[in-house]
Design a protein around this motif. Sequence first.
Motif, PDB file in Angstrom:
ATOM      1  N   ARG A  61       0.804  -1.257   0.350  1.00  0.00           N
ATOM      2  CA  ARG A  61      -0.312   0.348  -0.132  1.00  0.00           C
ATOM      3  C   ARG A  61       0.867   0.971  -0.266  1.00  0.00           C
ATOM      4  O   ARG A  61       0.606   2.265  -1.026  1.00  0.00           O
ATOM      5  CB  ARG A  61      -0.723   0.230   1.035  1.00  0.00           C
ATOM      6  N   ASP A  64       2.063   1.887  -3.232  1.00  0.00           N
ATOM      7  CA  ASP A  64       1.493   2.338  -4.287  1.00  0.00           C
ATOM      8  C   ASP A  64       0.621   3.811  -4.035  1.00  0.00           C
ATOM      9  O   ASP A  64       1.007   5.053  -4.864  1.00  0.00           O
ATOM     10  CB  ASP A  64       0.416   1.225  -4.498  1.00  0.00           C
ATOM     11  N   GLU A  65       1.406   4.060  -2.711  1.00  0.00           N
ATOM     12  CA  GLU A  65       0.647   5.763  -2.603  1.00  0.00           C
ATOM     13  C   GLU A  65       1.514   6.452  -2.794  1.00  0.00           C
ATOM     14  O   GLU A  65       1.851   7.900  -3.241  1.00  0.00           O
ATOM     15  CB  GLU A  65       0.431   5.473  -1.100  1.00  0.00           C
ATOM     16  N   SER A  68       3.033   5.246  -7.264  1.00  0.00           N
ATOM     17  CA  SER A  68       1.904   4.214  -8.092  1.00  0.00           C
ATOM     18  C   SER A  68       2.645   3.366  -8.637  1.00  0.00           C
ATOM     19  O   SER A  68       2.103   3.276  -9.608  1.00  0.00           O
ATOM     20  CB  SER A  68       1.524   5.977  -9.164  1.00  0.00           C
ATOM     21  N   ILE A  69       3.515   3.021  -7.876  1.00  0.00           N
ATOM     22  CA  ILE A  69       3.517   1.629  -8.533  1.00  0.00           C
ATOM     23  C   ILE A  69       2.542   0.258  -7.266  1.00  0.00           C
ATOM     24  O   ILE A  69       2.954  -0.108  -6.506  1.00  0.00           O
ATOM     25  CB  ILE A  69       5.201   1.261  -7.595  1.00  0.00           C
ATOM     26  N   ALA A  70       2.013  -0.037  -8.504  1.00  0.00           N
ATOM     27  CA  ALA A  70       1.003  -1.326  -7.239  1.00  0.00           C
ATOM     28  C   ALA A  70       1.931  -2.338  -7.577  1.00  0.00           C
ATOM     29  O   ALA A  70       1.564  -3.301  -8.953  1.00  0.00           O
ATOM     30  CB  ALA A  70      -0.299  -1.474  -8.137  1.00  0.00           C
ATOM     31  N   GLU A 102       8.139  -0.251 -14.927  1.00  0.00           N
ATOM     32  CA  GLU A 102       7.367   0.598 -13.891  1.00  0.00           C
ATOM     33  C   GLU A 102       8.102   1.584 -13.068  1.00  0.00           C
ATOM     34  O   GLU A 102       7.714   2.556 -12.475  1.00  0.00           O
ATOM     35  CB  GLU A 102       7.107  -0.888 -12.067  1.00  0.00           C
TER      36      GLU A 102
END
Length: 147
Positions: A61, A64-65, A68-70, A102
């Motif tokens: 999480r 990603d926050e 912006s890599i999930a 990515e």
Amino acid sequence: MTVLQNPSSPLFTGCKLALLFHDQLVVYRRDNISSIPFPNLWDFPGGGREGNESPEQCVLRELDEEFSIALTQDRLIYKQGGANQTADGMSYFYVAEANKQEIESIQFGDEGQYWRLMPIAEYLQCEEAILPLQQRLRVYLETISDI
């Protein structure tokens, strides 16, 4: 995933991720605010636990926050537990590998000043890097050199 010093404790409070791209790391310069831990130093993605999330959910999480890599949990290749340097409880240090797409798609969040790719060797010698992260990264590198 290689796991080192993995005490099973529900009292974990945060996570960090060494995101590798070839021989480099994704790092960011922390805000230069005296009220935060490690101001103006080079840091890794990660942060504090929210709710009842697992260490893996927390670190993914945060990545990603912040960038912006999930990534999915199966992309985490290493886990190391230890004392949290900034809060009570356990923290976990992870390693994952990013691909070119990515890295090129990073959208830096609102924590920190800016990000960059830093050679691993440079981070390990950098006086403006966070010492506990340097130490954890060295343990990881020693672990993989034994293979």
